[in-house]
Design a protein around this motif. Structure first.
Motif, short mmCIF file in Angstrom:
data_model
loop_
_atom_site.label_atom_id
_atom_site.label_comp_id
_atom_site.label_asym_id
_atom_site.label_seq_id
_atom_site.Cartn_x
_atom_site.Cartn_y
_atom_site.Cartn_z
N ILE A 171 8.98 5.82 4.17
CA ILE A 171 9.89 5.31 5.20
C ILE A 171 9.27 4.03 5.77
CG2 ILE A 171 10.98 7.50 5.70
CD1 ILE A 171 9.19 7.81 8.14
N VAL A 172 10.12 3.01 5.92
CA VAL A 172 9.64 1.67 6.24
C VAL A 172 10.51 1.07 7.34
CG1 VAL A 172 9.09 -0.60 5.28
CG2 VAL A 172 9.04 1.41 3.79
N GLY A 173 9.88 0.29 8.20
CA GLY A 173 10.60 -0.41 9.25
C GLY A 173 9.67 -1.29 10.04
N GLU A 174 10.08 -1.65 11.24
CA GLU A 174 9.26 -2.47 12.10
C GLU A 174 7.97 -1.74 12.43
OE1 GLU A 174 8.10 -5.75 13.90
OE2 GLU A 174 10.20 -5.62 13.22
N GLY A 175 6.83 -2.37 12.09
CA GLY A 175 5.55 -1.77 12.43
C GLY A 175 4.82 -1.11 11.29
N GLY A 176 5.39 -1.10 10.08
CA GLY A 176 4.66 -0.53 8.96
C GLY A 176 5.47 0.46 8.16
N CYS A 177 4.78 1.41 7.56
CA CYS A 177 5.47 2.41 6.74
C CYS A 177 4.67 3.71 6.74
CB CYS A 177 5.69 1.89 5.33
SG CYS A 177 4.23 1.28 4.48
N HIS A 178 5.37 4.79 6.37
CA HIS A 178 4.77 6.12 6.39
C HIS A 178 5.19 6.85 5.13
CE1 HIS A 178 4.07 5.37 10.70
NE2 HIS A 178 5.34 4.98 10.74
N LEU A 179 4.25 7.55 4.49
CA LEU A 179 4.53 8.32 3.29
C LEU A 179 4.76 9.78 3.68
CD1 LEU A 179 4.63 8.40 0.15
CD2 LEU A 179 2.19 9.01 0.23
N LEU A 180 5.89 10.33 3.26
CA LEU A 180 6.21 11.74 3.52
C LEU A 180 5.93 12.54 2.25
CD1 LEU A 180 9.65 11.44 5.38
CD2 LEU A 180 7.34 11.02 6.25
N THR A 181 5.04 13.53 2.36
CA THR A 181 4.70 14.40 1.23
C THR A 181 4.54 15.83 1.72
OG1 THR A 181 2.32 14.03 1.50
CG2 THR A 181 3.49 12.55 -0.02
N ASN A 182 4.38 16.76 0.79
CA ASN A 182 4.06 18.15 1.09
C ASN A 182 4.97 18.77 2.15
OD1 ASN A 182 1.16 16.63 0.60
ND2 ASN A 182 1.32 18.59 -0.49
N GLN A 184 0.82 -1.20 0.00
CA GLN A 184 0.00 0.00 0.00
C GLN A 184 0.86 1.25 0.00
OE1 GLN A 184 -2.27 -0.90 3.58
NE2 GLN A 184 -4.11 -1.34 2.37
N GLY A 185 1.92 1.22 0.78
CA GLY A 185 2.81 2.37 0.83
C GLY A 185 3.49 2.64 -0.51
N LEU A 186 3.91 1.58 -1.18
CA LEU A 186 4.56 1.75 -2.48
C LEU A 186 3.59 2.31 -3.51
CD1 LEU A 186 6.70 -1.53 -2.65
CD2 LEU A 186 7.53 0.81 -2.31
N ALA A 187 2.34 1.85 -3.48
CA ALA A 187 1.34 2.37 -4.40
C ALA A 187 1.09 3.85 -4.14
CB ALA A 187 0.04 1.58 -4.27
N ALA A 188 1.06 4.23 -2.86
CA ALA A 188 0.86 5.64 -2.52
C ALA A 188 2.06 6.49 -2.94
CB ALA A 188 0.60 5.77 -1.02
N LEU A 189 3.24 5.95 -2.76
CA LEU A 189 4.44 6.67 -3.19
C LEU A 189 4.43 6.89 -4.69
CD1 LEU A 189 7.30 7.83 -2.63
CD2 LEU A 189 8.18 5.50 -2.96
N ASP A 190 4.06 5.87 -5.43
CA ASP A 190 4.05 5.97 -6.88
C ASP A 190 3.07 7.03 -7.35
OD1 ASP A 190 4.88 4.85 -9.52
OD2 ASP A 190 2.75 4.35 -9.65
N THR A 234 15.40 2.27 9.75
CA THR A 234 14.43 2.81 8.81
C THR A 234 14.96 2.73 7.39
OG1 THR A 234 13.52 4.37 10.43
CG2 THR A 234 13.19 4.91 8.10
N ALA A 235 14.11 2.23 6.49
CA ALA A 235 14.42 2.28 5.06
C ALA A 235 13.74 3.49 4.45
CB ALA A 235 13.95 1.00 4.37
N VAL A 236 14.47 4.20 3.59
CA VAL A 236 13.90 5.34 2.86
C VAL A 236 13.78 4.90 1.41
CG1 VAL A 236 14.10 7.77 2.28
CG2 VAL A 236 15.05 6.92 4.43
N ILE A 237 12.54 4.76 0.95
CA ILE A 237 12.27 4.32 -0.42
C ILE A 237 12.03 5.54 -1.30
CG2 ILE A 237 10.88 2.81 -1.87
CD1 ILE A 237 12.43 1.41 0.41
N LEU A 238 12.74 5.61 -2.43
CA LEU A 238 12.64 6.75 -3.33
C LEU A 238 12.10 6.32 -4.68
CD1 LEU A 238 15.60 6.92 -1.67
CD2 LEU A 238 15.65 9.14 -2.81
N LYS A 239 11.51 7.25 -5.40
CA LYS A 239 11.19 7.03 -6.80
C LYS A 239 12.42 7.33 -7.64
CE LYS A 239 7.32 9.59 -6.82
NZ LYS A 239 6.02 10.15 -7.33
N PRO A 240 12.58 6.67 -8.78
CA PRO A 240 13.75 6.95 -9.62
C PRO A 240 13.71 8.36 -10.19
CG PRO A 240 12.23 5.49 -10.76
CD PRO A 240 11.73 5.61 -9.35
#
Length: 468
Positions: A348-359, A333-339, A423-429
Motif C-alpha cells: 500500500i502506497v501513498g503520501e509518506g511512503g509505503c507499507h507491505l502487508l503479509t501474513n 524498496q517496497g516493490l522489491a519486498a513485495l516481489d 492509497t494505492a494497492v499494488i498487487l503481484k500478477p
C-alpha cells in the motif's frame, strides 16, 4: 425471441469477414490502444497524431476542442461534461463519423471475406494470431470461457456504441491451447513467407503486421482445427457480454417469419435450428483475435487499485489488526519486498511512503472467504483483496464508485494516490495457470484481476455489419 432460439454453433468457429481498413499512408497514426486503456491525455495525443484516429469512433466526443475529423460533421464536449440526456449524441457522432469516412474513402472494405493473420513484435515480444468473426455462444456451453464478471455500466456504453454504429470497432482477445495446431502452423507460414497488407510501428515500439487469408481451403482447415477447442477471454469481457446482449436484441427485433439476412453459406458450421427460427445475422458473431497460448504465451500483468477516500496512514493503521505491516520509505524498496514476499501480499502506497502487508491472520481470513468458492479461487490475491481486505479491514467495496484502477504501472498508481490523498494497492500478477483453472471450473476471478498482453491494436481492421 428467447435466448433458447439463438443459433448454437457446434464448437469454436471463426468466420471470415470483409475487413474495413484505413487507407492512410501511415496506418500507425490512426490506431489506438483499446478503449478502456485510453486516458483523457491520450485522446489528445492520438488526435494530434492524425485527425482520423480511430479514437473518434471508439470514444466519440472525448475531445471537445479538437476540430471535426475529415468527413465528420459533428464534435462535442467530453462525455463527462454532458448531461445524461445528451450522452446518446456521442454514439450518433460515432455512427456519422464512420459513415463519412466510408463515403470519403478514409475507410474502405476489402474485396473478399478473409481471416486476418495478425503479428505484434518488438523487443522481447512476439505474438501471432488470427482475427475473424467468432460465433457467439453461451458461456455455459464452455466453448468461450470468461474469467471475470462484468459491470452493467461498461456493457451499456459499448452496447449503445455497437448498436448505433452497427459495427465492431475493436477485437476482443481470446486465448486457446493449440498444441500441435494446424491453425498455428498456417499462421506462422503466412507471417514468415507472405507479403502483409499492413505494416505499422506504434509509439510503444511494437511492429504490427496484418495478412489476409482468403483461400477457402485454408479457412476450412483453420475451423476444422479450432472446432473442438476452448477459448479463454483474455481481454474484452465487457465487449463479449455486449456482443451477446446485442445478439439477443437483434433477434428479438425480428419475427420468426423473416428470412435470414445472410446467405446460408455464411452460417457457422453446425448452427442448429430452422432457417426461420434461427435466422443468422452479423450480430451472431463478434470481432475477435484468437491466439495460441502454447505457441505464444501471454504476458499477464496486475491491475492495481487506487482508493481516493482512504489516506495511507489510516489504511496502514486498520491493516495492523489483521496483517503484518512492514514500513518501507521508498517505492522501489517496497516493490522489491513485495516481489520477494509469498502470497498473499500487498503493497500500500501513498503520501509518506509505503507499507507491505503479509501474513494475514488465518482465522480472520478463513471467516472472510466464501465457503462456496474453490480453494484455488479463495487463494487468489484479488479474491482476498475483494472479500477480506476491502470490506473487512477497510470497510469499502472494490467497485467503480470507490476504486480507481491502474493497469500495470505501480509508479503511476502511486502518483495518482498521492495526488488524491489516498492509497494505492499494488498487487503481484496472477499466475496464468490459476486463471485458466478457475475459468475451466466455471468460476470467475474478481473484476479487474488480470491484464493480458500484448493487447491487439485498435484500428488495423474494423468490422461493420452492413459490409460483413
Amino acid at each position: 425471441m428467447g435466448i433458447h432460439e439463438l443459433p448454437v454453433p457446434d464448437g469454436l468457429v471463426l468466420r471470415p469477414f470483409r475487413g474495413v481498413r484505413f487507407t492512410v499512408d501511415e496506418p500507425a497514426r490512426v490506431t489506438s490502444p483499446p478503449y478502456d486503456l485510453i486516458s483523457d491525455g491520450d485522446v489528445r495525443v492520438l488526435l494530434d497524431a492524425h485527425p482520423n484516429n480511430v479514437v473518434r469512433l471508439i470514444l466519440p466526443g472525448a475531445s471537445p476542442s479538437f476540430p471535426p475529423a475529415s468527413g465528420s460533421t459533428s464534435s462535442g464536449p467530453s462525455p463527462a461534461s454532458r448531461p445524461d440526456k445528451l450522452l446518446e449524441e456521442r454514439y450518433v457522432e460515432a455512427r456519422d463519423t464512420l459513415r463519412a469516412w466510408l463515403d470519403s474513402g478514409v475507410l474502405a472494405p476489402d474485396e473478399l471475406p478473409a481471416l486476418y493473420v495478425y503479428e505484434q513484435s518488438g523487443p522481447g515480444v512476439l505474438q501471432r494470431g488470427i482475427i475473424g468473426d467468432v460465433a457467439l455462444t453461451d458461456p455455459a456451453r464452455r466453448i468461450i470461457l470468461p474469467h471475470e464478471n462484468v459491470l452493467p455500466g461498461p456493457v451499456a456504453d459499448r452496447l449503445a456504441l455497437m448498436s448505433t454504429t452497427q459495427a465492431n470497432l475493436e477485437p476482443i482477445f481470446l486465448l486457446y491451447d493449440g498444441a500441435q495446431s494446424t491453425a498455428t502452423a498456417l499462421v506462422d507460414e503466412v507471417a514468415s513467407h507472405r507479403v502483409p497488407l499492413v505494416s505499422a510501428r506504434t509509439e510503444d515500439g511494437l511492429d504490427h503486421r496484418l495478412w489476409a487469408i482468403t483461400d477457402q481451403s485454408e479457412i476450412d482447415a483453420v475451423n476444422a482445427d479450432l472446432r473442438a477447442r476452448q477459448a479463454l477471454i483474455a481481454d474484452g469481457h465487457h465487449r463479449y457480454a455486449t456482443y451477446r446482449v446485442l445478439q439477443r436484441q437483434e433477434h428479438a427485433a425480428r419475427t420468426t417469419s423473416q428470412p435470414s439476412p445472410l446467405d446460408a453459406a455464411s452460417s457457422p458450421p453446425g448452427a442448429s435450428g430452422s432457417d426461420t427460427e434461427r435466422a443468422l445475422g452479423p450480430w451472431d458473431f463478434g470481432l475477435a483475435l484468437l491466439v495460441d497460448s502454447s505457441a505464444y504465451p501471454p504476458d499477464l500483468k496486475a491491475i492495481h487499485r487506487v482508493l481516493p477516500g482512504l489516506p495511507l496512514d489510516e489504511a496502514a493503521a486498520r491493516a495492523k489488526g489483521a496483517w503484518r505491516v512492514q514500513d518501507h520509505p521508498a517505492l522501489a524498496q517496497g516493490l522489491a519486498a513485495l516481489d520477494a514476499a509469498p502470497e498473499p501480499a500487498f503493497l500500500i502506497v501513498g503520501e509518506g511512503g509505503c507499507h507491505l502487508l503479509t501474513n494475514p491472520d488465518p482465522v480472520q481470513l478463513a471467516r472472510a472467504m466464501p465457503a462456496d468458492r474453490s480453494d484455488r479461487w479463495n487463494s487468489l490475491n484479488t479474491s482476498i483483496l475483494t472479500e477480506f481486505v476491502m470490506p473487512r479491514v477497510w470497510g469499502m467495496r472494490d467497485d467503480e464508485q470507490a476504486v480507481r484502477v491502474v493497469h500495470h504501472d505501480a509508479e503511476a498508481a502511486a502518483r495518482l494516490a498521492v495526488s488524491m490523498g489516498g492509497t494505492a494497492v499494488i498487487l503481484k500478477p496472477l499466475a496464468v495457470e490459476d486463471v485458466l483453472a478457475v475459468a475451466a471450473s466455471g468460476e470467475r476471478v474478481p473484476r479487474k484481476s488480470t491484464s493480458f498482453g500484448p493487447k491487439p491494436r485498435t484500428g488495423l481492421v474494423l468490422r461493420t455489419f452492413a459490409i460483413d
